[in-house]
Design a protein around this motif. Structure first.
Motif, PDB file in Angstrom:
ATOM      1  N   SER A 134     -36.633  -5.385  16.011  1.00 55.31           N
ATOM      2  CA  SER A 134     -36.534  -4.399  17.090  1.00 55.31           C
ATOM      3  C   SER A 134     -35.085  -4.255  17.543  1.00 55.31           C
ATOM      4  O   SER A 134     -34.388  -5.249  17.761  1.00 55.31           O
ATOM      5  N   GLY A 135     -34.620  -3.026  17.650  1.00 54.46           N
ATOM      6  CA  GLY A 135     -33.251  -2.778  18.064  1.00 54.46           C
ATOM      7  C   GLY A 135     -32.285  -2.584  16.909  1.00 54.46           C
ATOM      8  O   GLY A 135     -31.186  -2.048  17.098  1.00 54.46           O
ATOM      9  N   TYR A 136     -32.683  -3.026  15.684  1.00 52.77           N
ATOM     10  CA  TYR A 136     -31.805  -2.897  14.526  1.00 52.77           C
ATOM     11  C   TYR A 136     -32.434  -2.057  13.418  1.00 52.77           C
ATOM     12  O   TYR A 136     -31.766  -1.676  12.464  1.00 52.77           O
ATOM     13  N   TYR A 137     -33.727  -1.768  13.530  1.00 55.81           N
ATOM     14  CA  TYR A 137     -34.451  -1.018  12.497  1.00 55.81           C
ATOM     15  C   TYR A 137     -33.784   0.331  12.231  1.00 55.81           C
ATOM     16  O   TYR A 137     -33.493   0.683  11.082  1.00 55.81           O
ATOM     17  N   MET A 149     -33.879 -13.765   5.676  1.00 57.18           N
ATOM     18  CA  MET A 149     -33.193 -13.671   6.973  1.00 57.18           C
ATOM     19  C   MET A 149     -32.540 -12.303   7.149  1.00 57.18           C
ATOM     20  O   MET A 149     -32.642 -11.680   8.214  1.00 57.18           O
ATOM     21  N   LEU A 150     -31.870 -11.819   6.103  1.00 58.99           N
ATOM     22  CA  LEU A 150     -31.221 -10.512   6.169  1.00 58.99           C
ATOM     23  C   LEU A 150     -32.253  -9.408   6.392  1.00 58.99           C
ATOM     24  O   LEU A 150     -32.066  -8.515   7.233  1.00 58.99           O
ATOM     25  N   GLY A 151     -33.364  -9.483   5.645  1.00 58.41           N
ATOM     26  CA  GLY A 151     -34.403  -8.464   5.769  1.00 58.41           C
ATOM     27  C   GLY A 151     -35.098  -8.491   7.110  1.00 58.41           C
ATOM     28  O   GLY A 151     -35.385  -7.434   7.703  1.00 58.41           O
ATOM     29  N   THR A 152     -35.367  -9.682   7.624  1.00 55.84           N
ATOM     30  CA  THR A 152     -36.020  -9.806   8.930  1.00 55.84           C
ATOM     31  C   THR A 152     -35.125  -9.246  10.029  1.00 55.84           C
ATOM     32  O   THR A 152     -35.594  -8.561  10.952  1.00 55.84           O
ATOM     33  N   TYR A 153     -33.833  -9.504   9.924  1.00 59.55           N
ATOM     34  CA  TYR A 153     -32.870  -8.969  10.895  1.00 59.55           C
ATOM     35  C   TYR A 153     -32.863  -7.440  10.847  1.00 59.55           C
ATOM     36  O   TYR A 153     -32.909  -6.765  11.888  1.00 59.55           O
TER      37      TYR A 153
END
Length: 483
Positions: free
Chosen positions: A366-369, A358-362
């Motif tokens: 898009s928008g957080y990368y 979950m942390l890695g996917t977040y």
């Protein structure tokens, strides 16, 4: 003295002179496992029938060339694929996975004619620092059965500390060889990233994972590293570098060796007794002719956040392959394909793995990368530059392996942030990709303390030389868990 207190070279000599047989060694290993593993829980899968058959073949083939690892019982962490021997990554998801090939490190051990005794417990998919995240059982520290052995290679360290095998393979992503080695009073070596092939290692974080040995002493670590190091065309990150004769580097001479001691590794959060053991080790280096002074690795404070963003992002990507379709456990009677994915992953993964996905996917979304993943990569570069600058002046860097000794089982499992902070001394090394070894340097509250010796990229020879000189001038490595 137990057979399992001997150095690998001493056992080799006994085998060479036929004072021992391989079958006797393998029998002794399984006997010791039978006596102790119900309490410790090091092994997930035993390879008893095949190991005894291999031992008899080696005994019958008296004319074979015998290297130092010939006939020696070894345990393998359960995230390295082994042909025909169940490989679970300590996860329900892979509880039925039987690989059809060996990973490169495993095949090199087979070429050296070591005998694989079984697969060792770990934190699920190598995610954890205490071995409490295994889907099957909790491994206990042989020094104190109420405490953790460290993680994620806790099963490997506990098996060596308990004398169940002569040596073991572990994997290190953020400290998972060195920290359990420190907690269990054994030697753990994380090689330079790329020195040992990752082919056949089930990936957690591909830019950080590295296979290395866990042994009872530094000489044995040099022998095992010699066997498993080298370029592999099947691993695109494998480094094509010359492999020196590591054993010949163990001269005991460290006169004039320049040692840097990061103030960040001995500051707030480091147990006073652990700090005292490290300072005593530095005095020992002084007596051997080395010189040391305090240095700064200024970006150390950012290492934990950087590591968990990068490692979790890579884990999110790597673990996407576990979908209930291609291999592993599959949810029964799904409503549709999306339901199959959702239920297979919900049922197959444990809480810590889900947390990191979950942390890695977040962080990758898009928008957080740019705000998280890209920024973490930039800070990783700064951390590596800290080491590069330090190594312009110093030959090695020395500090504690872990800020405390092994903690009680259950004490931190509900507090992931505190658990993550246990890796503050090991994570920067992994981010920089440089080699490091943990060697015993005494006791605190009756539990082992690890001294971490860090070297320049691909300079394992100097790391081993320094560790060996320190080890030979002390008796800490001779202490054994009183099971």
């Amino acid at each position: 003295m137990s057979l399992f207190d001997l150095r690998l070279s001493e056992v080799h000599n006994r085998l060479h002179h036929k004072d021992l047989s391989v079958s006797e060694l393998v029998d002794a290993s399984f006997k010791r496992i039978g006596e102790t593993d119900e309490r410790i829980g090091s092994f997930l899968t035993l390879n008893e029938e095949a190991a005894r058959l291999e031992a008899r073949k080696l005994d019958d083939n008296a004319s074979a060339e015998r290297g130092i690892l010939y006939g020696l019982p070894v345990g393998v962490k359960d995230n390295m694929v082994t042909e025909g021997l169940r490989t679970t990554c300590a996860s329900q998801f892979l509880s039925n996975y039987n690989p059809i090939y060996d990973g490169t490190a495993v095949s090199k051990l087979r070429e050296a004619q070591s005998v694989i005794i079984g697969k060792l417990n770990m934190d699920e998919f190598a995610m954890g620092g205490s071995n409490e995240n295994s889907a099957f059982k909790v491994t206990r520290n042989p020094w104190d059965l109420s405490r953790v052995p460290g993680g994620s290679s806790g099963g490997s360290a506990a098996a060596v500390a308990a004398g169940q095998v002569y040596y073991a393979l572990g994997s290190d992503t953020g400290g998972s060889i060195r920290q359990p080695a420190a907690y269990c009073g054994v030697v753990g070596l994380k090689p330079t990233y790329g020195l040992v092939s990752r082919y056949g290692l089930v990936a957690f974080a591909s830019s950080l994972d590295q296979i290395g040995p866990i042994t009872k002493n530094v000489e044995d670590a040099a022998v095992v590293l010699q066997a498993i190091a080298g370029h592999d065309q099947r691993d695109s990150t494998s480094a094509n570098v010359e492999i020196p004769d590591y054993l010949s580097q163990l001269t005991g001479d460290v006169k004039g060796l320049r040692i840097g001691v990061p103030k960040e590794y001995l500051g707030e959060g480091i147990d006073p007794q652990v700090k005292q053991r490290v300072m005593e080790a530095l005095k020992q280096f002084e007596s051997l002719g080395a010189v040391w002074e305090e240095i700064s690795l200024p970006h150390t404070d950012y290492a934990i956040a950087t590591y968990y963003l990068l490692a979790s992002s890579e884990a999110s990507s790597n673990l996407a392959r576990f979908d209930g379709v291609r291999y592993g456990v599959r949810a029964e009677n799904p409503d549709n394909l999306i339901d199959l994915y959702r239920r297979s992953r919900s049922e197959g993964f444990g809480p810590e793995v889900k947390r990191r996905i979950m942390l890695g996917t977040y962080a990758l979304s898009s928008g957080y990368y740019d705000a998280y993943y890209k920024k973490a990569q930039q800070v990783r570069t700064l951390i590596k530059q800290d080491f590069d600058q330090a190594f312009e002046k110093y030959d090695i860097i020395v500090g504690p392996t872990a800020p405390t000794v092994a903690f009680p089982i259950g004490a931190q499992v509900g507090d992931p942030l505190t658990m993550y902070l246990n890796d503050i001394c090991t994570i920067p090394v992994s981010l920089a990709g440089v080699p490091a070894i943990s060697v015993p340097c005494g006791l605190a509250d009756g539990m082992p303390v690890g001294l971490q010796i860090i070297g320049k990229p691909f300079d394992e020879a100097t790391v081993l030389r320094a560790a060996h000189a320190y080890e030979e001038s002390t008796d800490h490595h001779k202490l054994r868990a009183a099971l």
